[in-house]
Design an enzyme around this catalytic site. Structure first.
Site, PDB file in Angstrom:
ATOM      1  N   LYS A   1      -4.807   1.699   7.990  1.00  0.00           N
ATOM      2  CA  LYS A   1      -6.599   0.894   8.839  1.00  0.00           C
ATOM      3  C   LYS A   1      -5.359  -0.934   8.166  1.00  0.00           C
ATOM      4  CE  LYS A   1      -7.868  -1.974   6.061  1.00  0.00           C
ATOM      5  NZ  LYS A   1      -7.635  -3.049   4.652  1.00  0.00           N
TER       6      LYS A   1
ATOM      7  N   ASP B   1      -9.730  -7.526   7.199  1.00  0.00           N
ATOM      8  CA  ASP B   1      -9.187  -7.033   6.011  1.00  0.00           C
ATOM      9  C   ASP B   1      -9.513  -5.991   5.458  1.00  0.00           C
ATOM     10  OD1 ASP B   1      -6.113  -6.188   6.286  1.00  0.00           O
ATOM     11  OD2 ASP B   1      -6.295  -5.979   4.170  1.00  0.00           O
TER      12      ASP B   1
ATOM     13  N   ILE C   1       0.644  -1.105   0.207  1.00  0.00           N
ATOM     14  CA  ILE C   1      -0.034   0.140   0.392  1.00  0.00           C
ATOM     15  C   ILE C   1       0.778   1.185   0.210  1.00  0.00           C
ATOM     16  CG2 ILE C   1      -0.749   0.191   2.030  1.00  0.00           C
ATOM     17  CD1 ILE C   1      -2.823   0.767  -0.180  1.00  0.00           C
TER      18      ILE C   1
ATOM     19  N   ARG D   1      13.418  -3.777   4.967  1.00  0.00           N
ATOM     20  CA  ARG D   1      14.588  -4.780   3.886  1.00  0.00           C
ATOM     21  C   ARG D   1      15.285  -3.826   2.934  1.00  0.00           C
ATOM     22  NH1 ARG D   1       9.007  -5.831   0.365  1.00  0.00           N
ATOM     23  NH2 ARG D   1       8.412  -4.327   1.267  1.00  0.00           N
TER      24      ARG D   1
ATOM     25  N   SER E   1      12.138   1.399   6.178  1.00  0.00           N
ATOM     26  CA  SER E   1      12.137   0.241   5.587  1.00  0.00           C
ATOM     27  C   SER E   1      12.878  -1.109   5.794  1.00  0.00           C
ATOM     28  CB  SER E   1      12.344   0.358   3.699  1.00  0.00           C
ATOM     29  OG  SER E   1      12.240  -0.900   3.263  1.00  0.00           O
TER      30      SER E   1
HETATM   31  P1  NAP Z   1       2.478  -5.667   2.678  1.00  0.00           P
HETATM   32  O1  NAP Z   1       2.952  -5.282   1.929  1.00  0.00           O
HETATM   33  O2  NAP Z   1       2.853  -6.507   3.675  1.00  0.00           O
HETATM   34  O3  NAP Z   1       3.564  -4.247   3.591  1.00  0.00           O
HETATM   35  C1  NAP Z   1       3.554  -4.228   4.608  1.00  0.00           C
HETATM   36  C2  NAP Z   1       5.146  -3.832   5.108  1.00  0.00           C
HETATM   37  O4  NAP Z   1       5.444  -3.560   6.025  1.00  0.00           O
HETATM   38  C3  NAP Z   1       5.939  -4.584   5.145  1.00  0.00           C
HETATM   39  O5  NAP Z   1       6.397  -5.192   3.032  1.00  0.00           O
HETATM   40  C4  NAP Z   1       7.318  -4.143   5.438  1.00  0.00           C
HETATM   41  O6  NAP Z   1       8.164  -3.629   4.440  1.00  0.00           O
HETATM   42  C5  NAP Z   1       6.540  -3.603   6.664  1.00  0.00           C
HETATM   43  N1  NAP Z   1       6.905  -4.387   7.881  1.00  0.00           N
HETATM   44  C6  NAP Z   1       6.770  -5.969   7.450  1.00  0.00           C
HETATM   45  N2  NAP Z   1       6.681  -6.476   9.388  1.00  0.00           N
HETATM   46  C7  NAP Z   1       7.101  -5.525  10.080  1.00  0.00           C
HETATM   47  C8  NAP Z   1       7.564  -5.694  11.645  1.00  0.00           C
HETATM   48  N3  NAP Z   1       7.260  -6.728  11.645  1.00  0.00           N
HETATM   49  N4  NAP Z   1       7.643  -4.154  11.580  1.00  0.00           N
HETATM   50  C9  NAP Z   1       7.970  -2.936  10.768  1.00  0.00           C
HETATM   51  N5  NAP Z   1       7.842  -3.157   9.994  1.00  0.00           N
HETATM   52  C10 NAP Z   1       6.969  -4.484   9.523  1.00  0.00           C
HETATM   53  O7  NAP Z   1       1.340  -4.681   3.297  1.00  0.00           O
HETATM   54  P2  NAP Z   1       0.206  -4.130   2.609  1.00  0.00           P
HETATM   55  O8  NAP Z   1      -0.604  -5.087   1.561  1.00  0.00           O
HETATM   56  O9  NAP Z   1       0.745  -3.338   2.281  1.00  0.00           O
HETATM   57  O10 NAP Z   1      -0.825  -3.918   4.104  1.00  0.00           O
HETATM   58  C11 NAP Z   1       0.056  -3.189   5.190  1.00  0.00           C
HETATM   59  C12 NAP Z   1      -1.564  -2.364   6.360  1.00  0.00           C
HETATM   60  O11 NAP Z   1      -2.209  -1.107   5.091  1.00  0.00           O
HETATM   61  C13 NAP Z   1      -1.794  -3.314   6.601  1.00  0.00           C
HETATM   62  O12 NAP Z   1      -2.515  -2.898   7.796  1.00  0.00           O
HETATM   63  C14 NAP Z   1      -3.276  -3.312   5.118  1.00  0.00           C
HETATM   64  O13 NAP Z   1      -4.399  -3.565   6.018  1.00  0.00           O
HETATM   65  C15 NAP Z   1      -2.999  -2.025   5.005  1.00  0.00           C
HETATM   66  N6  NAP Z   1      -3.470  -1.387   3.259  1.00  0.00           N
HETATM   67  C16 NAP Z   1      -3.811  -2.312   2.630  1.00  0.00           C
HETATM   68  C17 NAP Z   1      -4.469  -2.287   1.304  1.00  0.00           C
HETATM   69  C18 NAP Z   1      -3.922  -3.377  -0.258  1.00  0.00           C
HETATM   70  O14 NAP Z   1      -4.575  -2.691  -1.312  1.00  0.00           O
HETATM   71  N7  NAP Z   1      -2.797  -3.759   0.200  1.00  0.00           N
HETATM   72  C19 NAP Z   1      -4.768  -0.880   1.503  1.00  0.00           C
HETATM   73  C20 NAP Z   1      -4.917  -0.335   2.262  1.00  0.00           C
HETATM   74  C21 NAP Z   1      -4.770  -0.541   3.569  1.00  0.00           C
HETATM   75  P3  NAP Z   1       9.465  -2.636   4.619  1.00  0.00           P
HETATM   76  O15 NAP Z   1       9.873  -4.101   4.382  1.00  0.00           O
HETATM   77  O16 NAP Z   1       9.362  -1.880   3.956  1.00  0.00           O
HETATM   78  O17 NAP Z   1       9.450  -2.220   6.430  1.00  0.00           O
END
Ligand code: NAP
Length: 308
Positions: A91, A169, A14, A38, A36
């Site tokens: 969110k 989610d 996101i 990573r 990040s």
């Molecule tokens: P994601 O692709 O898994 O990204 C989350 C990122 O957070 C990871 O890539 C990592 O990035 C970082 N992270 C993971 N574990 C962590 C930890 N323990 N401590 C600190 N950073 C950590 O997930 P996402 O889809 O972007 O979703 C993230 C949030 O946005 C969720 O709550 C989701 O509900 C919300 N959201 C997602 C969407 C969607 O369409 N995907 C839409 C609206 C809202 P780094 O390695 O770069 O740190």
């Protein structure tokens, strides 16, 4: 006017799909830093692997957007508030209601802005539905929210763990629309949570809300062949409103009413800029309360193991 220097914490899907491009196109914000784990980078921004180091080494940062999974958001938000930063929470805002209450109180204590972002609320069709339903009596609500988890959340192990919300989610997006448009509050009456044998969070759920009226929701991640993101509302005056395409299209009594391309994150950042200008927080816990209540009241129904 000088733009607000903002940091983005967590560069997952996101952050890359929405936050970074919307900040880049914004007149109100300037991306100053990213964190990040990573080691991903963003052009023109300082890069850190640890949010604590980011907060320490960028004293001129005004705000952060926290785009990590929800389980770690409270601790990061606490650190950001302690460092004097305004905070935007992706969110769902936190993993628990108590954590959100704590952040709300802490932001108020420090005179900082805290914003919950229910992105699906930022649609013209959602605003139109809210306006039409004001003063109406709702007799039926059916939330039909089904998508293929393999398409929308590939490899996201956190989403299946306790605190990852599972099918809620995406389901919480529908609930954030429902709580915005309905003229009276929703209360969960009962719920069934279908949980794979190898997961801690549900893959599908059905909710019944307290009446009067027939008020229900179905969430399912086992959908194939195209997503269904629809909310249908019937009123005592005989009107039927249907929000489709995730809240971006509204029809009334079968006739198209409002359809606008989704500008959700542009709306979110516009709202955040307005909150920073006025020094007010915006914390909407209602969608989150409904999910928490579904987990409190819901019966767990074991179902087939899920493999990504
Ligand atoms: P994601 O692709 O898994 O990204 C989350 C990122 O957070 C990871 O890539 C990592 O990035 C970082 N992270 C993971 N574990 C962590 C930890 N323990 N401590 C600190 N950073 C950590 O997930 P996402 O889809 O972007 O979703 C993230 C949030 O946005 C969720 O709550 C989701 O509900 C919300 N959201 C997602 C969407 C969607 O369409 N995907 C839409 C609206 C809202 P780094 O390695 O770069 O740190």
């Amino acid at each position: 006017m000088a733009r607000h220097r903002i940091g983005v914490i967590g560069l997952g899907k996101i952050a890359q799909d929405q936050h970074l491009p919307v900040i880049a196109a914004s007149d109100a914000f300037e991306l100053a830093a990213v964190s990040s784990q990573r080691g991903l980078t963003a052009p023109g921004a300082m890069t850190f692997r640890d949010h604590a180091v980011l907060l320490r080494q960028t004293p001129d940062l005004a705000a952060v957007a926290i785009c990590t999974p929800p389980q770690v958001r409270h601790a990061i938000a606490r650190d950001a508030l302690a460092a004097g930063k305004h905070v935007m929470l992706e969110k769902p805002p936190t993993a628990t209601l108590a954590e959100l209450s704590d952040l709300t109180a802490e932001a108020a204590r420090r005179n900082l802005v805290l914003m919950t972002t229910w992105h699906s609320q930022y649609n013209a069709a959602v605003d139109a539905a809210q306006a039409i339903l004001a003063g109406e009596t709702v007799t039926c609500l059916f939330i039909d929210w089904k998508e293929d988890v393999r398409k929308w959340h590939p490899g996201q192990a956190w989403i299946w763990r306790a605190g990852g919300f599972g099918v809620f989610d995406p389901g919480i997006n529908a609930l954030s629309i429902a709580t915005k448009i309905l003229p009276r509050p929703l209360f969960v009456a009962s719920a069934e949570l279908l949980t794979p044998a190898n997961a801690e969070a549900p893959i599908a759920a059905t909710l019944a809300f307290a009446g009067p009226g027939d008020l229900r929701a179905e969430f399912d991640w086992r959908q194939t062949g195209g997503e269904v993101w629809e909310i249908t509302v019937t009123t005592a005056s005989g009107r039927t409103l249907k929000l489709s395409a995730g809240g971006s299209r509204l029809s009334v009594d079968g006739t198209p009413h409002t359809a606008a391309p989704s500008q959700e994150y542009t709306g979110i950042y516009r709202h955040f800029a307005e909150l920073l200008r006025t020094g007010r927080s915006h914390v909407d816990a209602r969608p989150f309360e409904l999910v928490a209540d579904a987990f409190l009241l819901g019966s767990r129904v074991p179902t087939a193991p899920f493999h990504d």
